[in-house]
Motif scaffolding. Structure first.
Motif, PDB file in Angstrom:
ATOM      1  N   ASN A   4       0.823  -1.208   0.000  1.00  0.00           N
ATOM      2  CA  ASN A   4       0.000   0.000   0.000  1.00  0.00           C
ATOM      3  C   ASN A   4       0.856   1.257   0.000  1.00  0.00           C
ATOM      4  OD1 ASN A   4      -2.631  -0.754  -0.262  1.00  0.00           O
ATOM      5  ND2 ASN A   4      -3.076  -0.812   1.920  1.00  0.00           N
ATOM      6  N   PHE A   5       1.918   1.257   0.782  1.00  0.00           N
ATOM      7  CA  PHE A   5       2.799   2.426   0.851  1.00  0.00           C
ATOM      8  C   PHE A   5       3.459   2.679  -0.499  1.00  0.00           C
ATOM      9  CE2 PHE A   5       6.947   4.389   1.661  1.00  0.00           C
ATOM     10  CZ  PHE A   5       6.516   5.558   2.280  1.00  0.00           C
ATOM     11  N   ARG A   6       3.912   1.619  -1.145  1.00  0.00           N
ATOM     12  CA  ARG A   6       4.558   1.765  -2.464  1.00  0.00           C
ATOM     13  C   ARG A   6       3.578   2.285  -3.500  1.00  0.00           C
ATOM     14  NH1 ARG A   6       8.240  -3.726  -2.730  1.00  0.00           N
ATOM     15  NH2 ARG A   6       9.670  -3.109  -1.090  1.00  0.00           N
ATOM     16  N   LYS A   7       2.333   1.793  -3.459  1.00  0.00           N
ATOM     17  CA  LYS A   7       1.316   2.270  -4.405  1.00  0.00           C
ATOM     18  C   LYS A   7       1.021   3.743  -4.178  1.00  0.00           C
ATOM     19  CE  LYS A   7      -1.085  -2.065  -5.301  1.00  0.00           C
ATOM     20  NZ  LYS A   7      -2.360  -2.800  -5.202  1.00  0.00           N
ATOM     21  N   LEU A  13       3.932  10.362  -6.921  1.00  0.00           N
ATOM     22  CA  LEU A  13       4.939  10.735  -7.907  1.00  0.00           C
ATOM     23  C   LEU A  13       4.276  11.045  -9.249  1.00  0.00           C
ATOM     24  CD1 LEU A  13       7.921  11.071  -8.632  1.00  0.00           C
ATOM     25  CD2 LEU A  13       7.953   8.647  -9.208  1.00  0.00           C
ATOM     26  N   VAL A  14       3.355  10.204  -9.682  1.00  0.00           N
ATOM     27  CA  VAL A  14       2.663  10.414 -10.954  1.00  0.00           C
ATOM     28  C   VAL A  14       1.868  11.715 -10.914  1.00  0.00           C
ATOM     29  CG1 VAL A  14       0.811   9.529 -12.435  1.00  0.00           C
ATOM     30  CG2 VAL A  14       2.579   7.983 -11.599  1.00  0.00           C
ATOM     31  N   VAL A  15       1.138  11.949  -9.831  1.00  0.00           N
ATOM     32  CA  VAL A  15       0.334  13.168  -9.710  1.00  0.00           C
ATOM     33  C   VAL A  15       1.237  14.406  -9.733  1.00  0.00           C
ATOM     34  CG1 VAL A  15      -1.141  14.480  -8.130  1.00  0.00           C
ATOM     35  CG2 VAL A  15      -1.602  12.062  -8.555  1.00  0.00           C
ATOM     36  N   THR A  16       2.361  14.330  -9.062  1.00  0.00           N
ATOM     37  CA  THR A  16       3.290  15.464  -9.037  1.00  0.00           C
ATOM     38  C   THR A  16       3.839  15.755 -10.432  1.00  0.00           C
ATOM     39  OG1 THR A  16       3.903  14.940  -6.761  1.00  0.00           O
ATOM     40  CG2 THR A  16       5.403  16.360  -7.996  1.00  0.00           C
ATOM     41  N   VAL A  17       4.253  14.731 -11.149  1.00  0.00           N
ATOM     42  CA  VAL A  17       4.803  14.915 -12.507  1.00  0.00           C
ATOM     43  C   VAL A  17       3.734  15.493 -13.435  1.00  0.00           C
ATOM     44  CG1 VAL A  17       5.673  13.688 -14.535  1.00  0.00           C
ATOM     45  CG2 VAL A  17       6.596  13.178 -12.278  1.00  0.00           C
TER      46      VAL A  17
END
Length: 74
Positions: A4-7, A13-17
């Motif tokens: 869960n933490f990795r997801k 990260l995706v949202v930030t990019v």
């Protein structure tokens, strides 16, 4: 670390990019025409620089059925 933490980390990260790519200001290019008869490249360039200032990129003269037009690119 749990799955869960990795997801969550990957999603953050995706949202930030995506946010940086979408919200980051991009330079806009434009072109407009000024009727000049006769259109000479030095006069066309001077008029475009006067209007666009530091955003001036280039200038060009074209002929159409109604006369000559100075194209300003910025």
């Amino acid at each position: 670390m749990g799955k869960n933490f990795r997801k969550k980390l990957a999603m953050m990260l995706v949202v930030t990019v995506v946010a940086v790519l979408v919200l980051m200001p991009q330079p806009a290019e434009c072109v407009f025409g000024i009727p000049l008869n006769p259109c000479t490249l030095p006069e066309c360039t001077a008029q475009c620089k006067k209007i666009l200032g530091s955003k001036f990129m280039s200038a060009s003269c074209i002929t159409n059925p109604k006369g000559q037009i100075c194209l300003c690119f910025g």
